[in-house]
Design an enzyme around this catalytic site. Sequence first.
Site, PDB file in Angstrom:
ATOM      1  N   GLU A 427       2.254  -4.335 -15.486  1.00 46.23           N
ATOM      2  CA  GLU A 427       2.704  -5.511 -14.702  1.00 46.23           C
ATOM      3  C   GLU A 427       1.640  -6.765 -14.775  1.00 46.23           C
ATOM      4  OE1 GLU A 427       2.321  -4.446 -10.622  1.00 46.23           O
ATOM      5  OE2 GLU A 427       2.924  -6.282  -9.834  1.00 46.23           O
ATOM      6  N   ASP A 504       1.048  -1.955  -9.576  1.00 44.39           N
ATOM      7  CA  ASP A 504      -0.060  -1.757  -8.644  1.00 44.39           C
ATOM      8  C   ASP A 504       0.593  -0.648  -7.457  1.00 44.39           C
ATOM      9  OD1 ASP A 504      -1.920  -3.508  -9.434  1.00 44.39           O
ATOM     10  OD2 ASP A 504      -0.843  -5.265  -8.522  1.00 44.39           O
ATOM     11  N   ASP A 506       1.347  -0.715  -4.639  1.00 43.19           N
ATOM     12  CA  ASP A 506       1.787  -1.430  -3.466  1.00 43.19           C
ATOM     13  C   ASP A 506       3.474  -1.280  -3.695  1.00 43.19           C
ATOM     14  OD1 ASP A 506       2.506  -3.256  -5.321  1.00 43.19           O
ATOM     15  OD2 ASP A 506       0.824  -4.976  -4.402  1.00 43.19           O
ATOM     16  N   ASP A 508       5.463  -3.799  -4.239  1.00 41.14           N
ATOM     17  CA  ASP A 508       5.983  -4.656  -5.376  1.00 41.14           C
ATOM     18  C   ASP A 508       5.993  -3.846  -6.633  1.00 41.14           C
ATOM     19  OD1 ASP A 508       6.694  -7.044  -4.252  1.00 41.14           O
ATOM     20  OD2 ASP A 508       4.874  -8.116  -4.529  1.00 41.14           O
TER      21      ASP A 508
END
Length: 639
Positions: A427, A504, A506, A508
């Site tokens: 990403e 990541d 998280d 997102d």
Amino acid sequence: MAKKAYDAGSISVLEGLEAVRKRPAMYIGSVTRKGLNHLIYEIVDNSVDEHLAGFCDEIHVVLEKDGSAVVWDNGRGIPVDMHEKGVSAERVVFTTLHAGGKFDDSIYKTSGGLHGVGSSVVNALSTYLEIKVSRDGGVHYDKYERGIPVVELEDGLLPVISKTNKTGTWVHFLPDDTIFEKTRFKGAEVMSRLHETAYLNPKLTIFFEDRRGDTVMKEVFHEEEGLVGFLKDINKNADVLHEPVCFSGESEHITVEAAFQYTNDFHENVLGFCNNIYNTEGGTHLTGFKTVLTTVMNSYAKEIGILKEKDPNFTGADIRNGLTAVISIKHPDPIFEGQTKTKLDNQDALKAVSKVTGDELVLYFDRNLETLKTVLSNAERAANIRKKEEKVKTNLLTKQKYSFDTNGKLSNCESRNAEECEIFIVEGDSAGGSAKNARDRKYQAILPIRGKILNVEKASIDKVLANAEIKTMINAFGCGFSEGFGNDFDISKLRYDKIVIMADADVDGAHICTLLLTLFYRFMPDLIYQGHVYIAMPPLYKVVPARGEEEYLYDDAALERYKKTHKGSFQLQRYKGLGEMDAGQLWETTLNPKTRVMKRVEVEDARMASDVTEMLMGSEVAPRKQFIYENAREAELDV
Ligand code: TSJ
């Protein structure tokens, strides 16, 4: 006079079990956690056989804190009387490979391909295995260590340790950690499989207990509705078009049961079971069902005028559009083939399922015209979409002939040996850049993708195929893609053994992960089924203690544990994202096969597959995030 627990006459037995310990994968498929869980299923299947024989209606499964498992039932109890070999029959069951026949008076062998390996294999692969058989007024006890009996017999018979007026079999075993890579049973998967067993055997109650956590988890599986209940469960989040249809019958000494229901979804989900075992690769029972369904529905379509005489028939895929079905047969002598020996191969099963399905479908639809019309107009809609998509695809492939030959931002690896190659889908450009520097360029490829890729679930096929990132991925993987109307996917052309999603830790990141999994699941499902897809688990923290070694921590729970167990002071670094790591850290945490942590995306059984589909495809976001986080918690070193 007591006999020795083991004597010269048993040498061949010893050799048999030694063979199992030498090549465990040959008997249980693998020594990963999949193989580990199979130990439980193998034992439980014996109790299910006892249920099918009509003598048992309760099975208990307990996962103990120390890593052992206990399984017991209220059946007749394994025979303990003297066997012709001069020892208790129970001994023969646990020390002879493929014991069966003589003791196996069950009509249906649950053994299907790799699953049915016999209790002796479980015994050989356990540090210890204890057994208590309640029958004939007493509790008969026996124990083995790595398959070798350690209890002394009295004139060939088991010691009776107490009196009882009950009957049943109780088995307690600890998988051998010198054999298995993973020794922690996957609770969710065991539960899912037990639930499935309960659906397939409506008169059975299965009690499950997981005592490994801080709190004991208990579940009871009892599913009066059987296959219909199973179907409702699979379709629980779907928009269904009619009430479930179910039927059963017998032909060729094979019992056939089926339940189906259409949903307002374009996926086809037809599951096959033989003798309670899920057949991952399908087989003749499914072929029989699908073929007859296509024939019957096309003839109805002509009869009621949805298709004109000269119209081409609906295709099988048109008719199965949105179909969820469960086909369960009981076969006295199943044969399996295929890559994982989970594909039913009996021709008589095809005949039996065809016969029963043909008879019963007509009986049902003759009396339920509303459902018939619903199903046919659903097929008609599917056929129209197919025709439109065929046109789009032809246009795409002819007009933009080379449209898939785009490498985008792919930094490929040097090796062309797929078995050692890995591709990391990263990403963001900055993380992609670090990953490019950090990787071992010989066998690791990096493909950076922009923040959010297209949600393939919501986009039409031409948009999907026009998307630059998706094209790059399809081109890089090398095996094409499959879609409802045509299958151009060829896994043998796959250029990377591992496809690793690197996002990541998280929300997102979880979202991107979901989008990618949805893409793979819809267009390249075999990538997932055959275990090529992984999720990298970048750490959340790095701790550097004043004395001792630095460590990466992957979640908050790990940090809590660290705080509890490390007394001295330490420096804590929190990573906000992959982009924050330097090449060295990135190599160590997510790229280096020796130290990285990643999670293989697995779709193990039918129920899970459907749950995952729903989760990944559905409109709700929350369960997807949950899925990703659960995977994160289950993360293990993949070395
Ligand atoms: F796998 C196993 F052997 F370890 C095992 C077997 C584990 C557990 C938990 C249960 C069983 C099991 C076996 N439950 N019930 C039976 N039944 C028989 O083995 C049995 C009993 C009676 C007769 C008979 O003809 O009288 C025949 C059989 C096969």
